[in-house]
Design a protein around this motif. Structure first.
Motif, PDB file in Angstrom:
ATOM      1  N   VAL A  81      12.053 -14.584  26.632  1.00 15.71           N
ATOM      2  CA  VAL A  81      11.271 -14.775  27.960  1.00 15.71           C
ATOM      3  C   VAL A  81      12.274 -15.863  28.752  1.00 15.71           C
ATOM      4  O   VAL A  81      12.717 -16.631  28.181  1.00 15.71           O
ATOM      5  N   SER A  82      12.397 -15.286  30.055  1.00 14.51           N
ATOM      6  CA  SER A  82      13.292 -16.045  31.009  1.00 14.51           C
ATOM      7  C   SER A  82      12.902 -15.927  32.541  1.00 14.51           C
ATOM      8  O   SER A  82      11.984 -15.071  32.651  1.00 14.51           O
ATOM      9  N   HIS A  83      13.192 -16.943  33.210  1.00  8.42           N
ATOM     10  CA  HIS A  83      12.913 -16.734  34.643  1.00  8.42           C
ATOM     11  C   HIS A  83      13.736 -15.802  35.228  1.00  8.42           C
ATOM     12  O   HIS A  83      13.249 -15.260  36.393  1.00  8.42           O
ATOM     13  N   SER A  84      14.944 -15.398  34.490  1.00  5.38           N
ATOM     14  CA  SER A  84      15.705 -14.450  35.273  1.00  5.38           C
ATOM     15  C   SER A  84      15.975 -13.165  34.550  1.00  5.38           C
ATOM     16  O   SER A  84      16.204 -13.218  33.371  1.00  5.38           O
ATOM     17  N   ARG A  85      15.565 -12.194  35.248  1.00  4.89           N
ATOM     18  CA  ARG A  85      15.622 -10.872  34.357  1.00  4.89           C
ATOM     19  C   ARG A  85      17.331 -10.700  34.128  1.00  4.89           C
ATOM     20  O   ARG A  85      17.628 -10.141  33.224  1.00  4.89           O
ATOM     21  N   ALA A  86      18.165 -10.935  35.038  1.00  8.95           N
ATOM     22  CA  ALA A  86      19.560 -10.965  34.886  1.00  8.95           C
ATOM     23  C   ALA A  86      20.001 -11.547  33.660  1.00  8.95           C
ATOM     24  O   ALA A  86      20.792 -11.230  33.039  1.00  8.95           O
ATOM     25  N   LEU A  87      19.593 -12.828  33.623  1.00 11.65           N
ATOM     26  CA  LEU A  87      20.010 -13.715  32.395  1.00 11.65           C
ATOM     27  C   LEU A  87      19.587 -13.235  31.160  1.00 11.65           C
ATOM     28  O   LEU A  87      20.369 -12.962  30.101  1.00 11.65           O
ATOM     29  N   ALA A  88      18.296 -12.677  31.169  1.00 10.48           N
ATOM     30  CA  ALA A  88      17.668 -12.307  29.935  1.00 10.48           C
ATOM     31  C   ALA A  88      18.567 -10.963  29.396  1.00 10.48           C
ATOM     32  O   ALA A  88      18.921 -10.794  28.190  1.00 10.48           O
ATOM     33  N   THR A  89      18.743 -10.030  30.397  1.00  7.89           N
ATOM     34  CA  THR A  89      19.367  -8.804  30.156  1.00  7.89           C
ATOM     35  C   THR A  89      21.051  -9.061  29.520  1.00  7.89           C
ATOM     36  O   THR A  89      21.453  -8.624  28.523  1.00  7.89           O
ATOM     37  N   ALA A  90      21.574  -9.901  30.260  1.00  9.47           N
ATOM     38  CA  ALA A  90      22.837 -10.235  29.860  1.00  9.47           C
ATOM     39  C   ALA A  90      22.998 -11.175  28.397  1.00  9.47           C
ATOM     40  O   ALA A  90      24.044 -10.476  27.651  1.00  9.47           O
ATOM     41  N   ALA A  91      22.025 -11.803  28.086  1.00 12.10           N
ATOM     42  CA  ALA A  91      21.948 -12.562  27.104  1.00 12.10           C
ATOM     43  C   ALA A  91      21.792 -11.712  25.833  1.00 12.10           C
ATOM     44  O   ALA A  91      22.291 -11.656  24.976  1.00 12.10           O
ATOM     45  N   VAL A  92      20.765 -10.355  26.197  1.00 14.72           N
ATOM     46  CA  VAL A  92      20.462  -9.443  25.029  1.00 14.72           C
ATOM     47  C   VAL A  92      21.790  -8.575  24.850  1.00 14.72           C
ATOM     48  O   VAL A  92      22.327  -8.364  23.936  1.00 14.72           O
ATOM     49  N   GLY A  93      22.602  -8.279  25.783  1.00 13.91           N
ATOM     50  CA  GLY A  93      23.759  -7.800  25.729  1.00 13.91           C
ATOM     51  C   GLY A  93      24.827  -8.332  24.847  1.00 13.91           C
ATOM     52  O   GLY A  93      25.443  -7.784  23.947  1.00 13.91           O
ATOM     53  N   MET A  94      24.970  -9.698  25.062  1.00  7.02           N
ATOM     54  CA  MET A  94      25.955 -10.435  24.458  1.00  7.02           C
ATOM     55  C   MET A  94      25.475 -10.534  22.760  1.00  7.02           C
ATOM     56  O   MET A  94      26.314 -10.254  21.799  1.00  7.02           O
ATOM     57  N   ALA A  95      23.983 -10.573  22.600  1.00  2.15           N
ATOM     58  CA  ALA A  95      23.599 -10.898  21.386  1.00  2.15           C
ATOM     59  C   ALA A  95      23.900  -9.110  20.483  1.00  2.15           C
ATOM     60  O   ALA A  95      24.177  -9.146  19.298  1.00  2.15           O
ATOM     61  N   THR A  96      23.396  -8.251  21.218  1.00  2.00           N
ATOM     62  CA  THR A  96      23.526  -6.806  20.492  1.00  2.00           C
ATOM     63  C   THR A  96      24.839  -6.501  20.187  1.00  2.00           C
ATOM     64  O   THR A  96      25.114  -5.539  19.336  1.00  2.00           O
ATOM     65  N   GLU A  97      26.052  -6.983  20.921  1.00  6.96           N
ATOM     66  CA  GLU A  97      27.290  -6.764  20.838  1.00  6.96           C
ATOM     67  C   GLU A  97      27.484  -7.063  19.253  1.00  6.96           C
ATOM     68  O   GLU A  97      28.485  -6.589  18.654  1.00  6.96           O
ATOM     69  N   MET A  98      26.939  -7.815  18.846  1.00  7.29           N
ATOM     70  CA  MET A  98      27.163  -8.550  17.510  1.00  7.29           C
ATOM     71  C   MET A  98      26.992  -7.739  16.266  1.00  7.29           C
ATOM     72  O   MET A  98      27.127  -7.818  15.231  1.00  7.29           O
ATOM     73  N   VAL A  99      25.873  -6.711  16.741  1.00 12.53           N
ATOM     74  CA  VAL A  99      25.256  -6.195  15.573  1.00 12.53           C
ATOM     75  C   VAL A  99      25.376  -4.518  15.559  1.00 12.53           C
ATOM     76  O   VAL A  99      25.540  -3.989  16.931  1.00 12.53           O
ATOM     77  N   ALA A 100      25.712  -3.924  14.368  1.00 11.05           N
ATOM     78  CA  ALA A 100      25.762  -2.603  14.554  1.00 11.05           C
ATOM     79  C   ALA A 100      24.656  -1.587  15.123  1.00 11.05           C
ATOM     80  O   ALA A 100      23.524  -2.171  14.834  1.00 11.05           O
ATOM     81  N   ASP A 101      25.038  -0.598  15.760  1.00 10.39           N
ATOM     82  CA  ASP A 101      23.781   0.080  16.618  1.00 10.39           C
ATOM     83  C   ASP A 101      22.723   0.392  15.728  1.00 10.39           C
ATOM     84  O   ASP A 101      21.425   0.048  16.038  1.00 10.39           O
ATOM     85  N   GLY A 102      23.046   1.015  14.258  1.00  5.24           N
ATOM     86  CA  GLY A 102      21.636   1.313  13.572  1.00  5.24           C
ATOM     87  C   GLY A 102      20.716   0.150  13.047  1.00  5.24           C
ATOM     88  O   GLY A 102      19.728   0.313  12.619  1.00  5.24           O
ATOM     89  N   LYS A 103      21.564  -1.242  13.359  1.00  2.96           N
ATOM     90  CA  LYS A 103      20.985  -2.274  12.556  1.00  2.96           C
ATOM     91  C   LYS A 103      20.168  -2.960  13.779  1.00  2.96           C
ATOM     92  O   LYS A 103      19.659  -4.149  13.272  1.00  2.96           O
TER      93      LYS A 103
END
Lengths: 785, 205
Positions: A7-29
């Motif tokens: 949950v964020s005030h900014s959709r751009a911020l949230a989307t970018a944060a999700v991008g950073m986080a998912t980079e750390m995890v393999a696709d299937g997991k």
């Protein structure tokens, strides 16, 4: 796998944060991560309805973790929980974790299939790495400035580590200097923390053998460090032998202590232990009210401290808990915002108690009781209920105080003329209140549980039998008291006489020695059946030399002139660390490299000790025994290490492992004796960790299963059998052990005269050992006595 | 009565629109400069809903307004005012509309604001306007005053409460990051609350 909502005030911020986080995890997991951010692509804002929809989309049976930025994000997320199915809401957790760091940690942890709690905990720790690196975390903010200061390193030599009492001494000392001091546990890497805050120092959990680094700056830094070093050499003021004071003499003049017996009766005075705070109304100046209450309690504790020098350490520790600057700072901050002093005080001290309860060491965990005692004293002052304190109650005859747990102050202030004894519902023998009551000779029983006791009903207990009765036959109790008084007097008078039973058996009663002081203090011991070498040198971080060991053994022997001493080789592992023998952490230390086992891979320390044993054996009668033996191979190895035996040196092993007890005949072919360590044997027979209060009651040394195995050992050992565990210190049990054919009993120092006296009265022919061994349980055994 | 509540919401939307720049200016001193714009957007959406939908009861009307604010305001005042209207509506469901029941409804709504924002008196928030307003309202009703008198007293008390936020140090919301620097500024939330109550005094009675 849990779901995650951002949950964020900014959709751009949230989307970018999700991008950073998912980079750390393999696709299937990848866990499901749903964003509820911004009112649209570019408008900042949060929308509770969108959050509730995101939660529904991310929902899984394992739960949903919601990470938020700030302000309305928090309000909208909370509101969203009101919009969704309560069943779903119950498995949703909003976390205060930092958004970016927390999301990265959460995504990585969640991908491993971790639980919601585990993921939330990792997310909340999201800032730690950065804080440690930059040195600006909340715990390290102040200490960071001390890095340039000077340091000293000291070793914790206290048996239970730097627990509340020694920590309080340290804190008191540090705060007396114009210096800022921090402490780091070098062995665990914990810290640096403020050495002037008890909550920080005590929960550092520095155990015995750990190396502490103190760093100080400020005008008196040198003096502070010197004083700390000095204090460390005095075990931080922890006087080990005084930990379990027990005395046979009457209380000293001026102390309205108790009878020194283990039996008592009287009308019950009940204390709920819960301070009623419902009537409290918060006012304008809660800070001042709290300060007044804290000062009043501090004054009480100082009075108690000064009135009883023996127990000063306990009240010093409570004082330090009371005036802990870390806690008080936190509390003042909240009070300044208009909160109620009662609520805040209770919350903060409950939390501190929980911190203690989470500590590893059972003894330290019991310190939570001191925290609660301090908490309640202040709450009573705040709510003005001090006059109602149950110990002020007037009774016509001496009463029995029945309490959920016994705090040190209550135990210290209890008037022995008005109270015949104390019955504590909680189990546990090392609470400060219990120690104080014992040292004052107040009859005491612990662990009576939630038995229903009507106020004013006459109750009686017999701690020796472990019995607690409502409406007892008073004549019987009086008779028991008369017996015990006579027994006590006689035991003291006849301590030096041998223990010869009515039927003519002589039983050797020896003393367990952990310090030379034990050997000096004892009366009537026929020698030492157990010299705990790992305690004799406990304060050392380096191994003692052969010559130093010979010197120590000589000192013990000199205190027991002409009598044999039984040297047990280093007994390490389990709950006994040896500072100069580092051991890797083990998943199950009680089933790990304990006792003799620890030396199979590195026998040097054992070899030195055996050399010292051979040397002292040339001077005085010495026995040596090896702990924690399981197999005949181990015996053969130990004898091989010992080498040629000097004349007169008797060699034995301890029987603690059930396997060794069962096959004792095959172990003793080259031995002169065995000694049963009943504490460990009981623990292993009953599969019970005695330091775990939840199951400790199962570790009953009088369990017939334990007695059956002792009986087996006596019948099959082919050599004299001794008992050096706690069971031997219990006069009743001592009679059973003698009746089973045990030759030697080694007890704690104060019990030697009592055990001897009880044996002298016993006619072993009259003990129905068959019935004892066939008994249903330990209680039935006690009933048979 | 439905018409009067609808009129209140429309009037409020107009007043908030007219004062949007003023509220935003107040918010720019101690917050994120969006209070006026956010409320204008939110109440504008409420008016759009009023235009499209007809309501069978006051509680339905208020609850719909609340949900609209929750979704459309964006800032903290969204969940706060949203919760206020949701609980106000819930409290009025099935009740006869009297000065007493409306007072109880207002109090329930403000209870929602407190539950959500966890503010206390003197934290420099909209509650500093709401609290004296509710007390003033109740005092008038208790002495036999009618709805108009009660709402007028409430609006006057709110204005006093609003003015009293100027010397306070903010302890909630983004303004709390400013600490002492928030002193000397009027709280935007207390200001918008006063506007809403002044509008109520004009339209509801």
């Amino acid at each position: 796998m849990i779901g995650i909502v951002v949950v964020s005030h900014s959709r751009a911020l949230a989307t970018a944060a999700v991008g950073m986080a998912t980079e750390m995890v393999a696709d299937g997991k990848r866990p499901s991560i749903v964003v509820a951010a911004g009112l649209d692509e570019t408008t900042f804002g949060t929308d509770a309805v969108a959050v509730s929809e995101a939660i529904a989309a991310a929902d899984s049976a394992d739960g949903v973790l919601v990470l938020l930025d700030l302000g309305s994000a928090v309000l909208s997320a909370e509101l969203a929980l009101e919009f969704i199915d309560p069943e779903v809401a119950a498995r949703v957790r909003l976390t205060s974790a930092p958004l970016v760091e927390g999301l990265v940690a959460a995504a990585v942890t969640a991908s491993s299939g971790a639980s919601l709690e585990a993921v939330a905990a990792e997310a909340e720790r999201g800032l730690l790495g950065k804080q440690e690196h930059l040195g600006d975390g909340p715990a390290s903010a102040e200490p960071a400035a001390v890095e340039a200061g000077q340091s000293v390193e000291v070793v914790v030599s206290n048996q239970h580590g730097l627990h509340a009492r020694p920590a309080a001494r340290l804190v008191g000392l540090v705060n007396g200097f114009d210096a800022r001091v921090t402490v780091t546990d070098v062995d665990t890497g914990h810290g640096p923390v403020d050495a002037g805050s008890l909550s920080m120092v005590a929960t550092l959990n520095a155990i015995r053998g750990h190396l502490l680094r103190f760093t100080a700056d400020g005008p008196e830094a040198d003096a502070a460090l010197a004083a700390i070093q000095e204090l460390a050499t005095e075990n931080f003021g922890d006087d080990e032998p005084a930990r379990f004071p027990a005395r046979l003499s009457a209380p000293t003049d001026g102390d309205n202590g108790g009878s020194g017996l283990d039996v008592a009766y009287g009308p019950a005075v009940l204390a709920s232990g819960i301070v009623d705070v419902d009537g409290y109304v918060a006012g304008d100046n809660e800070s001042a009210r709290l300060e007044a209450a804290v000062e009043a309690v501090a004054e009480e504790l100082r009075r108690l401290r000064d009135a009883s020098p023996d127990l000063a350490g306990i009240f010093e520790a409570q004082l330090a808990l009371l005036t802990d600057r870390q806690q008080l700072k936190e509390i003042r901050e909240v009070l300044d915002r208009g909160a109620s002093a009662v609520n805040v005080w209770q919350l903060v001290y409950d939390r501190l108690a929980e911190r203690f309860e989470a500590l590893h060491d059972a003894y330290q965990r019991e310190r939570a009781q001191d925290v609660r005692a301090v908490r309640d004293r202040v709450l009573r002052h705040l709510t003005g209920t001090t006059e109602d304190s149950p110990i002020e109650v007037e009774t016509e005859q001496p009463a029995i105080l029945v309490v959920p747990e016994l705090d040190a102050a209550t135990a210290a202030m209890l008037d022995g003329h008005r109270f015949a004894g104390v019955a504590v519902r909680a189990a546990g023998a090392t609470g400060h209140g219990v120690i104080v009551a014992r040292s004052r000779g107040i009859p005491l029983i612990t662990g009576i549980g939630d038995v229903d006791v009507p106020a004013g009903a006459v109750v009686a207990f017999d701690a020796r039998k472990g019995s607690f009765e409502v409406d007892p036959v008073v004549e019987q109790v009086r008779a028991t008291i008369a017996e015990r008084v006579a027994e006590q007097e006689q035991a003291a008078a006849e301590a030096e006489l041998p223990a010869v039973t009515v039927d003519g058996r002589t039983v050797a009663v020896l003393v367990n020695v952990g310090t030379v002081q034990d050997a000096l203090a004892v009366r009537g011991a026929d020698g030492s059946g157990l010299v705990r070498t790992e305690l004799l040198f406990g304060e050392r971080r380096t191994a003692p030399t052969v010559a130093e060991q010979v010197e120590a053994f000589r000192a013990v022997a000199a205190a027991l002139p002409g009598k044999p001493i039984t040297i047990r080789t280093w007994d390490v592992g389990g709950d006994k660390p040896l500072p100069f023998l580092p051991q890797e952490p083990e998943a199950n230390p009680f089933l790990g490299e304990r006792g003799l086992r620890a030396f199979r891979r590195q026998p040097e320390l054992l070899r030195d000790q055996l050399e010292a044993v051979r040397q002292i054996a040339a001077e005085i009668p010495v026995h040596v025994m090896f702990p924690m033996v399981t197999t005949a191979d181990e015996v053969a190895w130990a004898l091989d290490e010992l080498g040629p035996r000097p004349e007169g040196l008797k060699v034995g092993i301890m029987i603690e492992v059930p396997a060794a007890a069962l096959r004792v005949a095959t172990l003793t072919t080259d031995l002169d004796f065995v000694s049963i360590g009943t504490n460990d044997l009981t623990q292993y027979i009953t599969a019970t960790d005695r330091t775990n209060p939840a199951v400790a009651a199962l570790a009953d040394g009088l369990d017939p299963a334990v007695l059956q195995l002792i009986d087996h050992v006596v019948r099959n050992a082919g050599v004299p059998v001794g008992v050096c565990g706690d069971l031997a210190s219990n006069p009743q049990a001592a009679v059973i052990l003698a009746a089973l054919g045990v030759h030697e009993l080694s007890t704690i120092a104060p019990q030697v005269p009592l055990v001897k006296a009880r044996l002298r009265e016993a006619d072993l022919r009259l003990i129905d050992t068959a019935a004892v061994l066939a008994a249903r349980d330990g209680d039935q055994v006690r009933a048979l006595l | 009565m439905i018409d009067k509540f609808a009129a209140w919401l429309r009037d409020s939307a107009q007043v908030l629109h007219d004062n949007a720049a003023y509220l935003t200016e107040l918010d720019s001193a101690i917050g994120d400069a969006d209070h006026g714009a956010n409320l204008d957007r939110g109440f504008g959406a409420v008016v759009a809903v009023l235009d499209e939908t007809s309501f069978g009861s006051v509680d339905e009307l208020l609850k719909k307004a609340g949900m609209t604010l929750v979704s459309k305001v964006g800032g903290a005042s969204g969940p706060l005012y949203g919760t206020f209207f949701l609980r106000f509506g819930t409290a009025l469901a099935g009740a006869e509309l009297t000065p007493v029941s409306i007072g109880e409804g207002l109090r329930a709504g403000v209870g929602g604001i407190l539950a959500r924002g966890k503010a206390e008196l003197g934290d420099k928030t909209m509650y500093d306007a709401w609290a004296p307003a509710l007390d003033a309202y109740d005092a008038v009703v208790a002495s036999g005053g009618d709805l108009e008198a009660a709402l007028t007293a409430a609006a006057e008390a709110a204005a006093k409460g609003r003015d009293a936020t100027v010397p306070l140090e903010a302890r909630k919301g983004r303004a709390s990051y400013l600490g002492e620097r928030s002193v000397g500024h009027q709280d935007p939330g207390a200001t918008s609350t006063t506007l809403l109550l002044e509008s109520a005094a004009r339209t509801l009675a």
